[in-house]
Design a protein around this motif. Structure first.
Motif, PDB file in Angstrom:
ATOM      1  N   ASN A 149       0.823  -1.208   0.000  1.00  0.00           N
ATOM      2  CA  ASN A 149       0.000   0.000   0.000  1.00  0.00           C
ATOM      3  C   ASN A 149       0.865   1.270   0.000  1.00  0.00           C
ATOM      4  OD1 ASN A 149      -2.734   1.323   0.392  1.00  0.00           O
ATOM      5  ND2 ASN A 149      -1.671   2.085   2.207  1.00  0.00           N
ATOM      6  N   ASP A 150       1.984   1.225   0.748  1.00  0.00           N
ATOM      7  CA  ASP A 150       2.872   2.386   0.837  1.00  0.00           C
ATOM      8  C   ASP A 150       3.730   2.569  -0.411  1.00  0.00           C
ATOM      9  OD1 ASP A 150       1.915   2.789   3.392  1.00  0.00           O
ATOM     10  OD2 ASP A 150       3.625   1.845   4.388  1.00  0.00           O
ATOM     11  N   LEU A 151       4.214   1.448  -0.953  1.00  0.00           N
ATOM     12  CA  LEU A 151       5.067   1.446  -2.151  1.00  0.00           C
ATOM     13  C   LEU A 151       6.324   2.294  -1.991  1.00  0.00           C
ATOM     14  CD1 LEU A 151       2.573   1.436  -5.165  1.00  0.00           C
ATOM     15  CD2 LEU A 151       4.095  -0.387  -4.425  1.00  0.00           C
ATOM     16  N   SER A 152       7.069   2.015  -0.946  1.00  0.00           N
ATOM     17  CA  SER A 152       8.400   2.605  -0.830  1.00  0.00           C
ATOM     18  C   SER A 152       9.267   2.172  -2.003  1.00  0.00           C
ATOM     19  CB  SER A 152       9.038   2.164   0.493  1.00  0.00           C
ATOM     20  OG  SER A 152      10.408   2.445   0.522  1.00  0.00           O
ATOM     21  N   THR A 153       9.102   0.933  -2.414  1.00  0.00           N
ATOM     22  CA  THR A 153       9.749   0.416  -3.617  1.00  0.00           C
ATOM     23  C   THR A 153       8.685  -0.208  -4.509  1.00  0.00           C
ATOM     24  OG1 THR A 153      10.185  -1.822  -2.772  1.00  0.00           O
ATOM     25  CG2 THR A 153      11.835  -0.126  -2.293  1.00  0.00           C
ATOM     26  N   LEU A 154       8.981  -0.289  -5.789  1.00  0.00           N
ATOM     27  CA  LEU A 154       8.081  -0.896  -6.758  1.00  0.00           C
ATOM     28  C   LEU A 154       8.782  -2.099  -7.381  1.00  0.00           C
ATOM     29  CD1 LEU A 154       5.516  -1.018  -8.422  1.00  0.00           C
ATOM     30  CD2 LEU A 154       6.447   0.768  -9.916  1.00  0.00           C
ATOM     31  N   PRO A 155       8.484  -3.317  -6.903  1.00  0.00           N
ATOM     32  CA  PRO A 155       9.123  -4.518  -7.446  1.00  0.00           C
ATOM     33  C   PRO A 155       8.761  -4.730  -8.913  1.00  0.00           C
ATOM     34  CG  PRO A 155       8.065  -4.966  -5.329  1.00  0.00           C
ATOM     35  CD  PRO A 155       7.585  -3.625  -5.782  1.00  0.00           C
ATOM     36  N   LEU A 156       9.742  -5.168  -9.692  1.00  0.00           N
ATOM     37  CA  LEU A 156       9.520  -5.422 -11.113  1.00  0.00           C
ATOM     38  C   LEU A 156       9.711  -6.888 -11.474  1.00  0.00           C
ATOM     39  CD1 LEU A 156      11.413  -2.353 -12.668  1.00  0.00           C
ATOM     40  CD2 LEU A 156       8.962  -2.563 -12.184  1.00  0.00           C
ATOM     41  N   LEU A 157      10.904  -7.418 -11.186  1.00  0.00           N
ATOM     42  CA  LEU A 157      11.258  -8.736 -11.707  1.00  0.00           C
ATOM     43  C   LEU A 157      11.979  -9.578 -10.664  1.00  0.00           C
ATOM     44  CD1 LEU A 157      12.749  -7.579 -15.141  1.00  0.00           C
ATOM     45  CD2 LEU A 157      10.448  -8.487 -14.748  1.00  0.00           C
ATOM     46  N   GLN A 158      11.837 -10.872 -10.817  1.00  0.00           N
ATOM     47  CA  GLN A 158      12.570 -11.857 -10.024  1.00  0.00           C
ATOM     48  C   GLN A 158      13.482 -12.628 -10.965  1.00  0.00           C
ATOM     49  OE1 GLN A 158      10.134 -14.558  -7.768  1.00  0.00           O
ATOM     50  NE2 GLN A 158      11.743 -16.080  -7.514  1.00  0.00           N
ATOM     51  N   GLY A 159      14.751 -12.755 -10.580  1.00  0.00           N
ATOM     52  CA  GLY A 159      15.729 -13.377 -11.459  1.00  0.00           C
ATOM     53  C   GLY A 159      15.729 -14.887 -11.391  1.00  0.00           C
ATOM     54  N   LYS A 160      16.057 -15.480 -12.531  1.00  0.00           N
ATOM     55  CA  LYS A 160      16.401 -16.896 -12.580  1.00  0.00           C
ATOM     56  C   LYS A 160      17.918 -16.987 -12.690  1.00  0.00           C
ATOM     57  CE  LYS A 160      12.228 -18.073 -15.220  1.00  0.00           C
ATOM     58  NZ  LYS A 160      11.724 -18.639 -16.502  1.00  0.00           N
ATOM     59  N   GLN A 161      18.481 -18.072 -12.208  1.00  0.00           N
ATOM     60  CA  GLN A 161      19.911 -18.278 -12.364  1.00  0.00           C
ATOM     61  C   GLN A 161      20.145 -18.964 -13.697  1.00  0.00           C
ATOM     62  OE1 GLN A 161      21.764 -20.409  -9.212  1.00  0.00           O
ATOM     63  NE2 GLN A 161      23.671 -20.607 -10.284  1.00  0.00           N
ATOM     64  N   VAL A 162      20.942 -18.326 -14.557  1.00  0.00           N
ATOM     65  CA  VAL A 162      21.197 -18.858 -15.892  1.00  0.00           C
ATOM     66  C   VAL A 162      22.691 -19.066 -16.058  1.00  0.00           C
ATOM     67  CG1 VAL A 162      20.960 -18.482 -18.360  1.00  0.00           C
ATOM     68  CG2 VAL A 162      19.188 -17.671 -16.799  1.00  0.00           C
ATOM     69  N   ALA A 163      23.100 -20.268 -16.394  1.00  0.00           N
ATOM     70  CA  ALA A 163      24.507 -20.566 -16.648  1.00  0.00           C
ATOM     71  C   ALA A 163      24.653 -21.149 -18.037  1.00  0.00           C
ATOM     72  CB  ALA A 163      25.049 -21.550 -15.620  1.00  0.00           C
ATOM     73  N   VAL A 164      25.716 -20.760 -18.726  1.00  0.00           N
ATOM     74  CA  VAL A 164      26.083 -21.385 -19.987  1.00  0.00           C
ATOM     75  C   VAL A 164      27.331 -22.193 -19.700  1.00  0.00           C
ATOM     76  CG1 VAL A 164      26.640 -21.025 -22.405  1.00  0.00           C
ATOM     77  CG2 VAL A 164      25.153 -19.407 -21.215  1.00  0.00           C
ATOM     78  N   VAL A 165      27.226 -23.500 -19.850  1.00  0.00           N
ATOM     79  CA  VAL A 165      28.241 -24.416 -19.340  1.00  0.00           C
ATOM     80  C   VAL A 165      28.918 -25.149 -20.479  1.00  0.00           C
ATOM     81  CG1 VAL A 165      28.652 -26.314 -17.736  1.00  0.00           C
ATOM     82  CG2 VAL A 165      26.796 -24.705 -17.312  1.00  0.00           C
ATOM     83  N   GLY A 166      30.223 -25.222 -20.449  1.00  0.00           N
ATOM     84  CA  GLY A 166      30.964 -25.982 -21.441  1.00  0.00           C
ATOM     85  C   GLY A 166      30.539 -27.445 -21.441  1.00  0.00           C
ATOM     86  N   ALA A 167      30.482 -28.043 -22.620  1.00  0.00           N
ATOM     87  CA  ALA A 167      29.929 -29.386 -22.765  1.00  0.00           C
ATOM     88  C   ALA A 167      30.667 -30.426 -21.935  1.00  0.00           C
ATOM     89  CB  ALA A 167      29.951 -29.793 -24.237  1.00  0.00           C
ATOM     90  N   ASP A 168      31.961 -30.218 -21.675  1.00  0.00           N
ATOM     91  CA  ASP A 168      32.722 -31.214 -20.926  1.00  0.00           C
ATOM     92  C   ASP A 168      33.037 -30.763 -19.498  1.00  0.00           C
ATOM     93  OD1 ASP A 168      34.385 -29.213 -21.756  1.00  0.00           O
ATOM     94  OD2 ASP A 168      36.089 -30.519 -22.207  1.00  0.00           O
ATOM     95  N   VAL A 169      32.304 -29.738 -19.013  1.00  0.00           N
ATOM     96  CA  VAL A 169      32.518 -29.289 -17.644  1.00  0.00           C
ATOM     97  C   VAL A 169      32.029 -30.354 -16.676  1.00  0.00           C
ATOM     98  CG1 VAL A 169      31.684 -27.638 -15.922  1.00  0.00           C
ATOM     99  CG2 VAL A 169      32.502 -26.837 -18.115  1.00  0.00           C
ATOM    100  N   SER A 170      32.769 -30.537 -15.591  1.00  0.00           N
ATOM    101  CA  SER A 170      32.435 -31.581 -14.627  1.00  0.00           C
ATOM    102  C   SER A 170      31.165 -31.252 -13.860  1.00  0.00           C
ATOM    103  CB  SER A 170      33.573 -31.750 -13.619  1.00  0.00           C
ATOM    104  OG  SER A 170      33.640 -30.627 -12.775  1.00  0.00           O
ATOM    105  N   GLY A 171      30.566 -32.280 -13.279  1.00  0.00           N
ATOM    106  CA  GLY A 171      29.388 -32.090 -12.441  1.00  0.00           C
ATOM    107  C   GLY A 171      29.672 -31.208 -11.252  1.00  0.00           C
TER     108      GLY A 171
END
Length: 544
Positions: A506-528
């Motif tokens: 109701n007060d809106l000190s801040t106005l939230p917009l988005l929530q992030g997802k964690q995105v990784a681009v991983v080399g095909a032979d990267v270990s677990g």
């Protein structure tokens, strides 16, 4: 090359919740054992790239992801989280527990030392917390220590924290937060922020790593600190070099040239999308806790308390009308290619206690925008349109897509002629100073959680002495946040968290917009192991 990172310290830097991380195998790595080693004595050296910025290496002088990413490597904590857990456990502490409702007693491990050879004792612990409170830097984390009353040190290995309010459910988490790195009292000033040069020269490090070379926002070289006695174990590499890039295009070029092993914060959504077509890498998504939002300065926003036309009701109507015009879904899809999702509250979905009050209160009542609702809100308050709003954003700290994000926000706010938006950008180091000096009536911020609890999305923002410094003060909200922190009944606490979100919506000190997802681009032979590391935040995934 098998990349080994032992915990969320570098994991925070590489895979902070909501950050875009790129992990490639076999690029710039040098190795003493012909491949990815298993320990600090024989593991590979890691080369990392980032566009993030450091505000200060002094824990009292910064409260941002770029600075904390460094602190996580070099400073010890009393409590910490190991990979794949949300529970905090003793780090350099031997034990930590409530010995009364208002007393939390920590016993340190014996023989602790900083990299400069100085003993690390209870006196350093007391000093570390008291200076954060005393300095109270506007860009620092002092707001996290609002429940701290006093600290006693009966002997060299015992620390007793006395709290203002008993049964604080958050306090153990605070001891692993940005307010809690332990520093050397012989190196740091007790009453002012210590310079980066003095810190690096003084070697007050007792975390997994020490800094061997430092040029602010250009290059940091880390070497494993063999005196680390914490719960995270020895670093599983021979060193880490972090290069700071001016922008995402240079970071992407470095990745393409094989100059770095890991890229984080920030590649644009377009960069991630382009790289998804590269058969040498793969894009993987994980849970996220980053939030992106607009802050309103209650003094200088339109009709704010120090403006010539000050009117609290009209100021609130301006904030509420803006909330009804924002189309989060469009921003998430068109700007971020759904690597972010719409956020309709202050606590991200996935955390216990999260609600979505903004969806019902504003716009079309189902998460979409409504010009009619915004117009009616302004008319009811007697606000003449168009409302002139100055809106500031930052493109280097919050990612290269921030320009597109805030261009979209500007267009949405100007829909129907209710607002005219003066949109401006400022470089991060100056931005961090200006935002707490009442320079910006409304401005962009983002948030990476300090600990895995809904409180961390509420108390830093909405208590009276909050880190935003935006002059928001609602005593009912303040008191309810304090009460929720000490409520031991989990069902009652969740109910209180929901009530807090309704009030601030109701007060809106801040106005939230988005929530992030964690995105990784991983080399095909990267270990677990490496893939796991890229998905570990300091306090574990929120949707564990």
């Amino acid at each position: 090359m098998a990349l080994h990172i032992t915990r969320g310290r570098l994991g925070l830097a590489i895979g902070a919740l909501g950050a875009s991380a790129l992990v490639l195998a076999g690029c710039a790595t040098s190795s003493t054992d012909g491949g990815g080693g298993d320990g600090g004595d024989g593991g590979s050296e890691i080369t990392v790239g980032t566009t993030d910025k450091i505000t200060s290496l002094d824990p009292a002088g910064s409260y941002d992801n770029g600075s904390f990413a460094v602190m996580n490597q070099v400073y010890p904590f009393l409590l910490n989280s190991v990979y794949d857990t949300a529970e905090v456990t003793p780090d350099i502490a031997e034990s930590a527990e409530f010995t009364s409702p208002t007393e939390y007693t920590v016993k340190l491990k014996s023989g602790l030392k900083f990299a400069n050879g100085n003993d690390l004792t209870s006196s350093d612990v007391k000093f570390s917390f008291e200076r954060v409170v005393a300095i109270n830097d506007p860009n620092g984390p002092a707001s996290l220590l609002g429940n701290l009353d006093s600290i006693a040190t009966p002997d060299d290995t015992t620390v007793v924290f006395t709290l203002k309010n008993g049964d604080d459910q958050i306090w153990p988490l605070i001891l692993s937060s940005p307010a809690a790195p332990i520093v050397d009292e012989d190196v740091f000033s007790p009453d002012s922020v210590t310079s980066d040069d003095d810190i690096v020269e003084g070697k007050p490090f007792a975390g997994q790593y020490e800094i061997s070379s430092y040029k602010v926002n250009e290059l940091i070289s880390y070497t494993p600190y063999d005196g680390y006695q914490g719960n995270l174990g020895a670093a599983e590499n021979s060193g880490v070099n972090v290069t700071y890039y001016a922008d995402a295009s240079n970071l992407k070029l470095a990745v393409g040239n094989g100059d770095i092993d890991v890229a984080f914060r920030s590649l644009s959504a377009t960069d991630i999308d382009d790289l998804s077509g590269n058969d040498k890498v793969k894009v993987v998504e994980g849970p996220g806790g980053e939030t992106r939002y607009i802050v309103f300065n209650f003094n200088t926003q339109p009709f704010g308390a120090t403006t010539a036309e000050a009117d609290a009701a009209k100021a609130q109507a301006v904030r509420q009308a803006a909330a009804s015009l924002i189309d989060r879904e469009a921003i998430a899809t068109n700007v971020y290619k759904d690597t972010y999702s719409p956020l309709y509250s202050f606590v991200p979905q996935g955390l216990p206690g999260a609600t979505e009050p903004l969806k019902d209160l504003y716009g079309d009542g189902d998460g979409g925008p409504s010009l009619d609702k915004a117009k009616a809100t302004l008319e009811a308050a007697g606000v003449t349109t168009p409302v002139a709003l100055s809106l500031q954003y930052n493109g280097d700290h919050y990612g290269p897509s921030s320009g597109d994000e805030y261009a979209a926000v500007k267009a949405q706010l100007e829909e129907g002629g209710l607002f005219t938006v003066n949109l401006q950008q400022t470089e991060w180091v100056q931005y961090a100073k200006d935002r707490t000096a009442d320079v910006y009536p409304a401005y962009q911020l983002g948030w990476f959680p300090d600990y895995s609890d809904a409180d961390n999305y509420l108390s830093p923002f909405f208590v009276t002495e909050n880190f935003l410094g935006n002059h928001y003060d609602n005593p009912e909200v303040n008191d309810m946040i304090v009460a929720s922190q000490t409520e031991t009944d989990s069902a009652k606490r969740l109910e209180m968290l929901g009530q807090i979100q309704e009030l601030v919506a109701n007060d809106l000190s801040t106005l939230p917009l988005l929530q992030g997802k964690q995105v990784a681009v991983v080399g095909a032979d990267v270990s677990g192991t490496t893939l796991d590391a890229s998905f570990k935040f300091r306090y574990a995934p929120l949707t564990k």
